[in-house]
Design an enzyme around this catalytic site. Structure first.
Site, PDB file in Angstrom:
ATOM      1  N   SER A 173       0.859  -1.187   0.000  1.00 51.99           N
ATOM      2  CA  SER A 173       0.000   0.000   0.000  1.00 51.99           C
ATOM      3  C   SER A 173       0.895   1.236   0.000  1.00 51.99           C
ATOM      4  O   SER A 173       1.689   1.405  -0.919  1.00 51.99           O
ATOM      5  CB  SER A 173      -0.946  -0.033   1.217  1.00 51.99           C
ATOM      6  OG  SER A 173      -1.834   1.059   1.193  1.00 51.99           O
ATOM      7  N   HIS A 200      -2.420  -1.074  -3.491  1.00 58.98           N
ATOM      8  CA  HIS A 200      -3.543  -0.158  -3.315  1.00 58.98           C
ATOM      9  C   HIS A 200      -3.291   1.121  -4.108  1.00 58.98           C
ATOM     10  O   HIS A 200      -2.433   1.924  -3.748  1.00 58.98           O
ATOM     11  CB  HIS A 200      -3.723   0.202  -1.834  1.00 58.98           C
ATOM     12  CG  HIS A 200      -4.092  -0.959  -0.969  1.00 58.98           C
ATOM     13  ND1 HIS A 200      -3.948  -0.947   0.402  1.00 58.98           N
ATOM     14  CD2 HIS A 200      -4.604  -2.184  -1.270  1.00 58.98           C
ATOM     15  CE1 HIS A 200      -4.356  -2.097   0.904  1.00 58.98           C
ATOM     16  NE2 HIS A 200      -4.754  -2.863  -0.093  1.00 58.98           N
ATOM     17  N   ASP A 300      -4.381  -4.934   5.904  1.00 58.72           N
ATOM     18  CA  ASP A 300      -4.742  -5.783   4.771  1.00 58.72           C
ATOM     19  C   ASP A 300      -3.637  -6.807   4.520  1.00 58.72           C
ATOM     20  O   ASP A 300      -2.456  -6.475   4.494  1.00 58.72           O
ATOM     21  CB  ASP A 300      -4.961  -4.926   3.524  1.00 58.72           C
ATOM     22  CG  ASP A 300      -5.589  -5.696   2.376  1.00 58.72           C
ATOM     23  OD1 ASP A 300      -6.143  -6.783   2.631  1.00 58.72           O
ATOM     24  OD2 ASP A 300      -5.533  -5.207   1.232  1.00 58.72           O
TER      25      ASP A 300
END
EC number: 3.1.1.61
Length: 356
Positions: A173, A200, A300
């Site tokens: 991310s 992401h 995540d």
């Protein structure tokens, strides 16, 4: 503690929209706005904000030059505010090399149906940005595109791909684009594994990221499409706003694995989700999975990593020392899911050793 934000954009409308969004969050306060890069740089030095939201295309002093000077004169976490379009996306990816922490898509209009969802994403990224380790955001402009001879060799090799012997799955991310470039460009051309990536990013940017990595890596890199075959030596990156999973099909009595993309519900606020990919590959590939959780906010990947461990696969977390944000790998370590914790520059060597 309240996060102090500076908004730099040449559009009065965008400055107002972003300021209104941020000021609605009780943890964020907009301490100033600027109309161009020169004005922005002066206010960064004067106001010393915790985070800067910076338009990537502006008059007087453009986004890249402004970013470079901020990182040199008053290092501050910078989130790029970018419109869609190939040129804007390419500039944004270059901004990561100059030290940007993250990117948000420029709001298209106050009345947009997606505005509440977009507002939450903007605030989440602004809340995360001040946690960034600026030491790991120093300028990295050292990876050169492949020369034509190497590119031709790579394209010819793609025609001979077979079903993967191993699966390397990567989740990232905040800070991920830079980490992915360092890692993927360190992997050898004849890697006996398929590589699947969830980063992401907003829609559109993953296609530009894929092209950029493909131009610099010995491996073939592309944005995943529905039905793509999973093959050795190929890196598939989940497109923004789509979950990526693996399905097993029978073709002429032979089994092969292909990509399935979906717009299912977001998981932990993200689509694509690292958890969705990890759970999918755990069920299909079991002990042949090597998963990497790189720099990024939130947690995540942790639930999916647990499934990979249950099926006999390996989990590697990036060490705090090389992370921009230690959220995702930190959760892996906290839950005792990591087989190894390694700094980014040691990962390629370890992957090659494990795969053999």
């Amino acid at each position: 503690m309240t996060i102090r934000a500076l908004v730099v954009d040449d559009s009065a409308l965008i400055r107002k929209v972003l300021s209104d969004i941020l000021n609605e969050d009780p943890k964020i306060r907009v301490v100033g706005t600027a109309v161009n890069g020169k004005d922005g740089l002066e206010k960064v030095i004067k106001l010393r904000p915790d985070v800067v939201l910076l338009d990537n295309v502006m008059p007087v002093l453009d986004g890249l030059k402004t970013l470079a000077r901020i990182m040199k004169e008053q290092p501050t976490p910078v989130v790029i505010v970018s419109a869609l379009g190939e040129r804007a996306e390419e500039i944004t990816l270059t901004a990561f090399e100059y030290g940007a922490v993250d990117v948000i898509e420029k709001p298209s209009g106050i009345l947009s149906q997606s505005m509440p969802e977009m507002a939450e994403e903007i605030c989440r990224k602004v809340r995360t940005a001040p946690k960034a380790n600026l030491k790991n955001l120093e300028c990295m402009r050292d990876s050169e595109p492949l020369n034509p001879e190497k590119r031709e060799t790579k394209e010819n090799r793609v025609l001979k791909k077979a079903a993967p012997r191993n699966i390397l799955a990567i989740g990232a991310s905040t800070g991920g684009p830079r980490a992915l470039e360092k890692l993927i460009c360190s992997l050898p051309a004849e890697l006996p594994a398929a590589v699947l990536v969830v980063q992401h990013m907003p829609p559109g940017f993953t296609a530009s990221l894929s092209k950029r990595l493909d131009s610099k890596s010995a491996l073939r890199v592309k944005e995943a499409q529905e039905g793509d075959r999973v093959e050795d030596g190929t890196v598939l990156i989940a497109p923004g706003n789509y979950h990526m999973e693996i399905v097993r099909n029978k073709v002429n009595s032979l089994e092969e694995e292909t990509i399935h993309l979906s717009c299912g519900p977001k998981e932990l606020g993200s689509r694509p989700s690292v958890n969705v990919l990890f759970r999918s590959i755990a069920s299909v590939y079991g002990s042949r999975v090597i998963s990497l959780v790189l720099t990024g906010m939130n947690c995540d990947g942790a639930d999916g990593a647990e499934e990979i461990k249950k099926m006999g696969g390996k989990v590697i977390a990036e060490a705090r020392s090389s992370c921009v944000v230690y959220g995702m790998p930190g959760e892996i370590v906290r839950r005792n899911l990591a087989d190894l914790v390694l700094p980014l520059d040691k990962m390629a060597e370890e992957i090659i050793r494990i795969i053999g």
